[in-house]
Scaffold this active site. Structure first.
Site, PDB file in Angstrom:
ATOM      1  N   GLU A 168       0.838  -1.200   0.000  1.00 19.14           N
ATOM      2  CA  GLU A 168       0.000   0.000   0.000  1.00 19.14           C
ATOM      3  C   GLU A 168       0.876   1.254   0.000  1.00 19.14           C
ATOM      4  O   GLU A 168       1.945   1.272   0.615  1.00 19.14           O
ATOM      5  CB  GLU A 168      -0.851   0.031   1.265  1.00 19.14           C
ATOM      6  CG  GLU A 168      -1.849  -1.090   1.344  1.00 19.14           C
ATOM      7  CD  GLU A 168      -2.647  -1.024   2.642  1.00 19.14           C
ATOM      8  OE1 GLU A 168      -3.480  -1.903   2.826  1.00 19.14           O
ATOM      9  OE2 GLU A 168      -2.421  -0.108   3.455  1.00 19.14           O
ATOM     10  N   CYS A 220      -2.746   0.787   8.530  1.00 19.93           N
ATOM     11  CA  CYS A 220      -1.691   0.304   7.649  1.00 19.93           C
ATOM     12  C   CYS A 220      -1.904  -1.177   7.328  1.00 19.93           C
ATOM     13  O   CYS A 220      -2.070  -1.999   8.211  1.00 19.93           O
ATOM     14  CB  CYS A 220      -0.359   0.516   8.351  1.00 19.93           C
ATOM     15  SG  CYS A 220       0.987  -0.417   7.677  1.00 19.93           S
TER      16      CYS A 220
END
Ligand code: SF4
Length: 366
Positions: free
Chosen positions: A110, A352
């Protein structure tokens, strides 16, 4: 470098590497400068669109150079302007012994772009998955699948730089997936490109490396020529609580980490940031704030308080607003410089590793 092992990845190359590439392929020496201008200044990565490059040179580039190694497989936008990309890496380099990953089987990372009025921050990943396995974090759930190369880290800036209506990235934080200091050489090489005038030209103080703490690697960073900002993910007021949150805390005490950070501050003059993730009922009580203040007083540091974003399947909860306020007030009364980090991207799997985690669950057979 390249031809014996196949095409080379542009974002991995220093100016010297690019000169070697040009020599190897009988290309004019000034092509390296032209390529850097096209890619880093203008964001153009298709040689066919590089209008001052001749047809023959363009053909060589098409055959022998890869400009983008990843493909974007997910893109989410929050109403607050935060945008998150899920990038699937073609042939990610793996650690010896780790399996080669099939497409979509978890070789994704990501990258997040967080805008404010004055800055555009790129939050980048340094590894695929994470070896640390913090008990509150989605990134560590599947362990480590591989390291990203320097080029793959830099490519994340390129991808975020060219999101529509965003403008150029001004700040970079290594707070995405992975423990950056356990992929030291790729991370420091990426920082060289991000910082260099021939690369993205982002100053050292606008680049932050965030680590759960490897004292040896922090000391290696002391000798790194670019004095980036160092953030220590402390997340606990004492070793006992820290060990329940961060498995690697079994091998290192807070005192050892603070010693290493102190050395970093003395050499670079950069204030350390202590990151403290507030988890409801776990580490958000007033006595924890008092204990944290004792640690923070030992070092020139800012304490950054972060409210936890809940991850489905993990047992932790977001702290209550009044507890966060009291925690901060306690620190301030004890003369600790402290801020509460604004929550951004809460509507787009903000924690996250959460988007990747959800994507992996979707592709797993039932
Ligand atoms: S918080 Fe950071 S170090 Fe811990 S598991 Fe997640 S990505 Fe890894």
């Amino acid at each position: 470098m390249t031809t014996e092992t196949g095409p080379c990845a542009f974002f991995d190359l220093t100016p010297d590497d690019l000169s070697d590439f040009c020599r190897q392929h009988d290309l004019p020496h000034f092509l390296g400068t032209q390529l850097r201008e096209w890619v880093y200044d203008k964001g153009v990565t298709d040689p066919e669109n590089m209008t001052n490059i001749s047809g023959r040179n363009c053909d060589v580039l098409v055959d022998h150079m890869i400009f983008e190694q990843g493909s974007v497989t997910g893109h989410q936008c929050d109403s607050d302007g935060t945008q998150k990309l899920l990038i699937d890496w073609d042939q990610p380099p793996t650690k010896p012994g780790l399996p080669i990953l099939e497409s979509g089987a978890g070789r994704e990372t990501e990258s997040v772009m967080i805008p404010t009025d004055t800055r555009k921050t790129a939050c980048v990943s340094s590894q695929i998955g994470c070896p640390v396995g913090c008990t509150f974090c989605a990134s560590g759930l599947g362990g480590l699948d591989g390291n990203l190369s320097a080029g793959m880290i830099v490519e994340q800036i390129h991808r975020l730089n060219h999101l529509e209506d965003v403008g150029r990235i001004t700040n970079v934080v290594f707070m995405g997936m992975g423990e950056p200091l356990s992929n030291f050489s790729a991370v420091t090489n990426a920082i060289r490109t991000i910082n260099a005038p021939w690369g993205y030209g982002i100053s050292a103080r606008k680049i932050t490396v965030s680590t759960v703490g490897l004292p040896g690697a922090i000391r290696k960073l002391v000798d790194f020529e670019i004095p980036v900002t160092l953030a220590l993910s402390l997340h606990a007021p004492n070793d006992e609580i820290r060990r329940t949150l961060i498995p690697w805390a079994d091998y290192v005490t807070i005192e050892e980490l603070i010693d290493a950070c102190q050395e970093y501050f003395q050499k670079t003059g950069r204030e350390i940031t202590l990151e403290y993730l507030l988890l409801r009922g776990i580490n958000d009580k007033i006595e924890h704030a008092r204990e944290l203040a004792l640690t923070a007083k030992n070092i020139r540091a800012n304490v950054n308080l972060i409210r936890y974003n809940e991850v489905p399947g993990l047992p932790y909860e977001r702290p209550r607003s009044e507890d966060v306020r009291r925690f901060q007030e306690t620190l301030r009364k004890l003369h600790i410089n402290t801020h509460i980090r604004a929550s951004r991207g809460r509507n787009i799997a903000a924690a996250c590793g959460q988007l990747r985690h959800e994507s992996r669950r979707e592709i797993k057979p039932a």
